[in-house]
Design an enzyme around this catalytic site. Sequence first.
Site, PDB file in Angstrom:
ATOM      1  N   GLY A   5       0.859  -1.256  -0.033  1.00  9.17           N
ATOM      2  CA  GLY A   5       0.058  -0.211  -0.050  1.00  9.17           C
ATOM      3  C   GLY A   5       0.856   1.434  -0.024  1.00  9.17           C
ATOM      4  O   GLY A   5       2.129   1.212  -0.255  1.00  9.17           O
ATOM      5  N   LEU A  16       2.565   3.973   1.885  1.00 12.47           N
ATOM      6  CA  LEU A  16       2.849   4.091   3.149  1.00 12.47           C
ATOM      7  C   LEU A  16       3.022   5.449   3.820  1.00 12.47           C
ATOM      8  O   LEU A  16       2.908   5.802   5.120  1.00 12.47           O
ATOM      9  CB  LEU A  16       4.486   3.293   3.529  1.00 12.47           C
ATOM     10  CG  LEU A  16       4.211   2.075   3.056  1.00 12.47           C
ATOM     11  CD1 LEU A  16       5.815   1.573   3.362  1.00 12.47           C
ATOM     12  CD2 LEU A  16       3.191   1.203   3.794  1.00 12.47           C
ATOM     13  N   GLN A  17       3.229   6.521   2.750  1.00 12.62           N
ATOM     14  CA  GLN A  17       3.250   7.886   3.189  1.00 12.62           C
ATOM     15  C   GLN A  17       2.174   8.759   2.448  1.00 12.62           C
ATOM     16  O   GLN A  17       2.340   8.658   1.413  1.00 12.62           O
ATOM     17  CB  GLN A  17       4.567   8.509   2.760  1.00 12.62           C
ATOM     18  CG  GLN A  17       4.640   9.927   3.098  1.00 12.62           C
ATOM     19  CD  GLN A  17       6.197  10.361   2.680  1.00 12.62           C
ATOM     20  OE1 GLN A  17       6.886   9.678   2.277  1.00 12.62           O
ATOM     21  NE2 GLN A  17       6.424  11.626   3.014  1.00 12.62           N
ATOM     22  N   GLU A  27       3.624  12.943  -6.417  1.00 13.08           N
ATOM     23  CA  GLU A  27       3.138  12.681  -7.677  1.00 13.08           C
ATOM     24  C   GLU A  27       3.695  11.188  -8.193  1.00 13.08           C
ATOM     25  O   GLU A  27       2.619  10.500  -8.697  1.00 13.08           O
ATOM     26  CB  GLU A  27       3.696  13.782  -9.017  1.00 13.08           C
ATOM     27  CG  GLU A  27       3.012  13.358 -10.081  1.00 13.08           C
ATOM     28  CD  GLU A  27       3.005  14.655 -11.125  1.00 13.08           C
ATOM     29  OE1 GLU A  27       2.485  14.466 -12.274  1.00 13.08           O
ATOM     30  OE2 GLU A  27       3.639  15.431 -11.035  1.00 13.08           O
ATOM     31  N   GLU A  56      10.540  19.687  -2.350  1.00  9.78           N
ATOM     32  CA  GLU A  56      10.438  18.228  -2.491  1.00  9.78           C
ATOM     33  C   GLU A  56      11.282  17.870  -3.491  1.00  9.78           C
ATOM     34  O   GLU A  56      11.822  16.815  -3.283  1.00  9.78           O
ATOM     35  CB  GLU A  56       9.099  17.592  -2.746  1.00  9.78           C
ATOM     36  CG  GLU A  56       8.809  16.452  -2.474  1.00  9.78           C
ATOM     37  CD  GLU A  56       7.483  15.670  -2.640  1.00  9.78           C
ATOM     38  OE1 GLU A  56       7.321  14.891  -1.766  1.00  9.78           O
ATOM     39  OE2 GLU A  56       6.805  16.133  -3.671  1.00  9.78           O
TER      40      GLU A  56
END
Length: 308
Positions: A74, A76-77, A94, A127
């Site tokens: 899945g 996780l963040q 993204e 980021e």
Amino acid sequence: MEEQAPQEPSRRRLGRGLSALLGTAAVGDGEGFAGDQDSSTISAELIERNPFQPRKDFDQEQLNELTDSIRQHGVLQPILVRPFGDGYQLIAGERRLIAAKRAGLDQIPSRVLQLSDQQMCEVSLEENLKRQDLNVLEKAAAFQDYLQRFQCTIEELARRLSLDRSTVSNMLRLLDLPETIKDDLRSNKLTAGHARAVLSLSEEDQLALCKRIQDENLSVRKTEEAVRQLVAANTPDTVPFPTGDVDKPARTAPAMTAHVLGMQDQLRDWLGAKVEIKLKGKESGKILIEFKTSDDFERILGRLQRAA
């Protein structure tokens, strides 16, 4: 891969930038986000991409690995989004969103924040600049877009992103290079150091030296020495009087001193544009300022008017 926890030094470096933009808690491990509206799952169909995303190309192998990871474990963040129209607009994450869609996930763990366009742009830059290596021209284009979109100076942008002004300025100057050299940069045939070294040359000399760099595998230091030699060779010792009177003695051309070159760089930094100082005599000359679009012209003009 993106789902793995970052190493501590990188995390601290990133945290200083994003925490200044989103609030300290926004970079934590789920304690809550500054401006948080919701911490839940959102339909992937309701999330549109970030229009301020500086990254244009994504490594397909890494995306495939991330997709496999998400199928097994899945997301996780959570990704970061903001309300937009009838749905949401992506702020950060993204690659996770693309991989989650490829993995067949209908619902994406998300954090909903209230951010302005300028904050959105800054978070996207933070980021990508601090967590992943962008192509140097993608960085430069993202910086230029920010300066034009939000009508700010290089100093202000550098301060917002905790970068040196010279770092931002030097990166922006790469956009003035010929397309052939830009293509070599994108394909890693040249490094950013090589590209910065040739900026002071004419386009013809830039192209010739860049070919030589690749043919002879020149280091950045040897490239800088070659540039100094070319500049010295192309600097005329004398220039004729414009009257065409052959009986008058030749006039010595003014030298571009370190002070004048420094002022030229300061003007480039301040205006966020290509600036060239051309000396005609001891106390005369002209300053050339380049603009690429009407919006760019209005930005530069506004900057000069505010200073006046």
